[in-house]
Design a protein around this motif. Structure first.
Motif, PDB file in Angstrom:
ATOM      1  N   ALA A 178      -5.999 -26.156  -0.852  1.00 28.75           N
ATOM      2  CA  ALA A 178      -4.175 -24.718  -0.610  1.00 28.75           C
ATOM      3  C   ALA A 178      -4.376 -23.429  -1.328  1.00 28.75           C
ATOM      4  N   MET A 179      -3.642 -23.496  -2.071  1.00 23.90           N
ATOM      5  CA  MET A 179      -3.487 -22.123  -2.345  1.00 23.90           C
ATOM      6  C   MET A 179      -3.930 -21.804  -3.663  1.00 23.90           C
ATOM      7  N   PRO A 180      -5.216 -20.699  -3.751  1.00 23.81           N
ATOM      8  CA  PRO A 180      -5.063 -20.056  -5.109  1.00 23.81           C
ATOM      9  C   PRO A 180      -4.506 -19.323  -5.763  1.00 23.81           C
ATOM     10  N   ARG A 181      -4.468 -19.231  -7.011  1.00 24.33           N
ATOM     11  CA  ARG A 181      -3.883 -18.457  -7.887  1.00 24.33           C
ATOM     12  C   ARG A 181      -4.078 -17.038  -7.869  1.00 24.33           C
ATOM     13  N   MET A 182      -5.839 -17.012  -7.052  1.00 25.03           N
ATOM     14  CA  MET A 182      -5.872 -15.843  -7.272  1.00 25.03           C
ATOM     15  C   MET A 182      -6.764 -15.282  -5.969  1.00 25.03           C
ATOM     16  N   ALA A 183      -6.450 -13.889  -5.418  1.00 29.67           N
ATOM     17  CA  ALA A 183      -6.950 -13.724  -3.971  1.00 29.67           C
ATOM     18  C   ALA A 183      -7.103 -12.159  -3.460  1.00 29.67           C
ATOM     19  N   TRP A 184      -8.623 -11.502  -3.372  1.00 30.30           N
ATOM     20  CA  TRP A 184      -8.263 -10.205  -3.019  1.00 30.30           C
ATOM     21  C   TRP A 184      -8.503 -10.277  -1.691  1.00 30.30           C
ATOM     22  N   ARG A 185      -7.514  -9.414  -1.029  1.00 30.84           N
ATOM     23  CA  ARG A 185      -7.953  -9.312   0.723  1.00 30.84           C
ATOM     24  C   ARG A 185      -7.571  -8.187   0.859  1.00 30.84           C
ATOM     25  N   GLY A 186      -7.840  -7.642   1.913  1.00 37.59           N
ATOM     26  CA  GLY A 186      -7.525  -6.032   1.986  1.00 37.59           C
ATOM     27  C   GLY A 186      -7.573  -5.115   1.064  1.00 37.59           C
ATOM     28  N   GLY A 187      -8.378  -5.552   0.241  1.00 41.82           N
ATOM     29  CA  GLY A 187      -8.217  -4.109  -1.141  1.00 41.82           C
ATOM     30  C   GLY A 187      -6.928  -4.447  -2.168  1.00 41.82           C
ATOM     31  N   LEU A 188      -5.957  -5.595  -1.758  1.00 41.87           N
ATOM     32  CA  LEU A 188      -5.240  -6.158  -2.767  1.00 41.87           C
ATOM     33  C   LEU A 188      -5.546  -7.482  -3.092  1.00 41.87           C
ATOM     34  N   CYS A 189      -4.817  -7.241  -4.037  1.00 38.17           N
ATOM     35  CA  CYS A 189      -5.089  -8.958  -5.058  1.00 38.17           C
ATOM     36  C   CYS A 189      -3.575  -9.712  -4.505  1.00 38.17           C
ATOM     37  N   TRP A 190      -3.351 -11.148  -4.180  1.00 36.32           N
ATOM     38  CA  TRP A 190      -2.231 -10.997  -4.043  1.00 36.32           C
ATOM     39  C   TRP A 190      -2.659 -12.070  -5.798  1.00 36.32           C
ATOM     40  N   ALA A 191      -1.331 -12.490  -5.524  1.00 39.44           N
ATOM     41  CA  ALA A 191      -1.306 -13.824  -7.000  1.00 39.44           C
ATOM     42  C   ALA A 191       0.039 -15.115  -7.349  1.00 39.44           C
ATOM     43  N   ARG A 192      -0.164 -15.027  -7.291  1.00 46.34           N
ATOM     44  CA  ARG A 192       0.902 -17.470  -7.832  1.00 46.34           C
ATOM     45  C   ARG A 192       0.484 -17.141  -9.121  1.00 46.34           C
ATOM     46  N   PRO A 193       1.553 -16.224 -10.174  1.00 54.47           N
ATOM     47  CA  PRO A 193       1.351 -16.405 -11.166  1.00 54.47           C
ATOM     48  C   PRO A 193       2.075 -17.811 -11.669  1.00 54.47           C
ATOM     49  N   ARG A 240       1.151  -1.400  -0.027  1.00 55.48           N
ATOM     50  CA  ARG A 240      -0.187   0.406   0.049  1.00 55.48           C
ATOM     51  C   ARG A 240       0.533   1.111  -0.092  1.00 55.48           C
ATOM     52  N   ALA A 241       2.200   1.473   0.559  1.00 57.19           N
ATOM     53  CA  ALA A 241       2.501   2.392   0.736  1.00 57.19           C
ATOM     54  C   ALA A 241       3.483   2.682  -0.917  1.00 57.19           C
ATOM     55  N   ALA A 242       3.946   1.473  -0.839  1.00 59.13           N
ATOM     56  CA  ALA A 242       4.431   1.561  -2.461  1.00 59.13           C
ATOM     57  C   ALA A 242       2.868   2.126  -3.240  1.00 59.13           C
ATOM     58  N   GLY A 243       1.967   1.924  -3.484  1.00 52.28           N
ATOM     59  CA  GLY A 243       0.808   2.495  -4.036  1.00 52.28           C
ATOM     60  C   GLY A 243       0.445   1.335  -5.375  1.00 52.28           C
ATOM     61  N   ALA A 244       0.455  -0.106  -4.728  1.00 52.84           N
ATOM     62  CA  ALA A 244       0.630  -0.848  -5.405  1.00 52.84           C
ATOM     63  C   ALA A 244      -1.565  -1.878  -5.145  1.00 52.84           C
ATOM     64  N   ASP A 245      -1.155  -2.574  -5.904  1.00 51.28           N
ATOM     65  CA  ASP A 245      -2.791  -3.351  -5.156  1.00 51.28           C
ATOM     66  C   ASP A 245      -2.009  -4.661  -5.539  1.00 51.28           C
ATOM     67  N   LEU A 246      -1.195  -4.972  -6.332  1.00 54.12           N
ATOM     68  CA  LEU A 246      -1.394  -6.270  -6.901  1.00 54.12           C
ATOM     69  C   LEU A 246       0.037  -6.820  -6.382  1.00 54.12           C
ATOM     70  N   VAL A 247       0.336  -7.942  -5.646  1.00 56.91           N
ATOM     71  CA  VAL A 247       1.337  -8.702  -5.004  1.00 56.91           C
ATOM     72  C   VAL A 247       1.154  -9.935  -5.300  1.00 56.91           C
ATOM     73  N   LEU A 248       2.750 -10.145  -6.323  1.00 57.01           N
ATOM     74  CA  LEU A 248       2.533 -11.351  -6.772  1.00 57.01           C
ATOM     75  C   LEU A 248       3.907 -12.251  -5.892  1.00 57.01           C
ATOM     76  N   LEU A 249       3.129 -13.930  -5.216  1.00 56.02           N
ATOM     77  CA  LEU A 249       3.786 -14.597  -4.227  1.00 56.02           C
ATOM     78  C   LEU A 249       4.456 -15.880  -5.626  1.00 56.02           C
ATOM     79  N   ALA A 250       5.678 -16.257  -5.049  1.00 58.45           N
ATOM     80  CA  ALA A 250       6.836 -17.633  -6.120  1.00 58.45           C
ATOM     81  C   ALA A 250       6.199 -18.772  -5.675  1.00 58.45           C
ATOM     82  N   HIS A 251       4.998 -18.844  -5.071  1.00 56.68           N
ATOM     83  CA  HIS A 251       4.765 -20.436  -5.154  1.00 56.68           C
ATOM     84  C   HIS A 251       4.181 -21.587  -6.668  1.00 56.68           C
ATOM     85  N   HIS A 252       4.727 -21.746  -6.227  1.00 58.80           N
ATOM     86  CA  HIS A 252       4.568 -23.164  -7.591  1.00 58.80           C
ATOM     87  C   HIS A 252       4.387 -24.549  -7.485  1.00 58.80           C
TER      88      HIS A 252
END
Length: 432
Positions: free
Chosen positions: A131-146, A96-108
């Motif tokens: 298990a882990m979703p490919r994409m989920a919205w939490r707290g106004g942020l999109c958490w994605a595992r490409p 949020r401090a960086a002004g981003a709304d997408l956070v990528l996670l490196a799970h494979h």
């Protein structure tokens, strides 16, 4: 994106930065969390800062932000759980401090397969096995595992091809942690015996995600007919569901009401609720209360009201309109002007608050005889936990009882300025 400095996150950060350079006008912010748990953690921060400088000098649009967690796990608290909660909170704050709304996670894909196995061993249901979703919205942020479909071998090949230099976390070799034990001791044998285990387990997670979504939709539909205008569960309507749908909807209701649905609590409620008239059950963040056929969740602060230590006698002037806080009883009185049926303001100047002692008589209306408080509470439908407010006396006469109101023998008619009504408001704001 989240970067630990390890192989997977380093590779993803580099790959996304190369893609961003080709697109232009994008900045890939690496977000690193310093957990403060290992001696090498300071070195990892220095490594990532130097890496970000090298990549930026080579034309990759990267910057680095990092945050050190405060505190340590409490005694008996899971270190993994503490670190996970702190890590995701820190990542969200930095994004949020960086002004981003997408956070990528490196799970494979291997991470996904391991998660399925761990959830199976913990007795998880469809939602856990998803298990882990490919994409989920939490707290106004999109958490994605490409890279959730990518095999570990493909990431290893990328690291070698681009001569990346990730750090090595020695804790990954410690079998005391469940995932490490699975990865080091179980997975090699499983992969040898079943060569397609990784894609099969990842595929099972995808199907479990579909099943969990369907069950959530079914629970929402069932709960529409099992509650009224509030959040309480109508037990009679709920009991008409099939056993499987009762369990499914109960878990959904508990997650909404209490934030979690422990399996032990679900099993106990399934066995006891259909036959209970009243009851109380410990629950996450408070307790569950059944009264008059409706199950409600009482927050911890509300549930604690029954344990408040109160003085035997407390004098109080309630003649003025407004709120009169009574911290010793965990609530306050609300005094208002009354057109009729109130008590004279002068009578309220010398009030005395007392707890129940037994034998008190209360008259609800003028055309009925006084009866014991127990019978009056039962007639009014007040649950046991709603009977803990202070009794208001004037001299030796009982004047007011929370939940029942003013004793009929003290009510009077008169002008608005002369009469007062009384209401007891617990500190949680719920009606007594």
């Amino acid at each position: 994106m989240a970067v630990s400095g390890g192989r997977d996150s380093t590779a993803l950060w580099h790959a996304v930065a190369r893609l961003a350079r080709s697109v232009g006008s994008l900045d890939v912010v690496g977000l690193h969390v310093h957990h403060g748990l290992q001696a090498q953690a300071d070195d990892w921060v220095r490594h990532l800062r130097a890496q970000a400088r090298r990549w930026a000098a080579a034309g990759l649009p990267v910057t680095l932000r990092w945050h050190r967690l405060d505190g340590r796990p409490q005694r008996g608290q899971s270190v993994e759980a503490w670190a996970r909660r702190g890590r995701y909170a820190a990542l969200a704050s930095m994004a949020r401090a960086a002004g981003a709304d997408l956070v990528l996670l490196a799970h494979h894909r291997r991470d996904q397969a391991e998660t399925v196995l761990l959830q199976l061993l913990r007795g998880g249901g469809p939602a856990a096995l998803a298990a882990m979703p490919r994409m989920a919205w939490r707290g106004g942020l999109c958490w994605a595992r490409p890279w959730l479909d990518q095999p570990r071998e493909a990431i290893d090949a990328y690291v070698r091809r681009h001569r990346l230099r990730p750090v090595d976390d020695p804790s990954n070799a410690d079998p005391r942690w469940a995932r490490n034990a699975l990865r080091l001791q179980v997975w090699p044998a499983l992969d040898t015996a079943f060569t397609g285990a990784e894609p099969a387990l990842a595929g099972a997670a995808a199907r479990a995600q579909e099943a969990a979504a369907c069950l959530a939709e079914l629970a929402d539909a069932d709960l529409q007919g099992c509650r009224g205008g509030d959040a309480a569960l109508d037990v009679a309507a709920w009991a008409l569901l099939s056993p499987a749908r009762r369990g499914n909807s109960l878990r959904r209701w508990l997650i909404e009401a209490a934030g979690a649905a422990p399996d032990t609590l679900v099993r106990r409620l399934l066995a006891e609720l259909p036959h209970a008239r009243v009851g109380r059950w410990p629950a996450p963040s408070g307790e569950l209360r059944l009264h008059r056929g409706r199950l409600r969740h009482a927050a911890a602060a509300e549930a604690a009201q029954v344990a408040i230590a109160v003085p035997a006698v407390l004098a109080l002037d309630l003649s003025r309109c407004g709120h009169h806080a009574v911290p010793a009883w965990g609530g306050s009185f609300v005094v208002r002007r009354a057109a009729d049926g109130g008590v004279p303001a002068a009578l309220l100047r010398g009030c005395v608050l007392r707890p129940r002692r037994g034998g008190e008589q209360f008259q609800r209306t003028l055309n009925t005889p006084p009866r014991s408080l127990k019978k009056q509470f039962q007639a009014a439908g007040l649950a046991a936990w709603e009977r803990n407010g202070p009794l208001v006396y004037v001299g030796d006469a009982l004047l007011f009882v929370p939940g029942l109101g003013i004793d009929a023998r003290h009510r009077a008619g008169g002008s608005k300025s002369a009469l007062r009504s009384l209401h007891w408001l617990p500190a949680d704001g719920c009606k007594p």
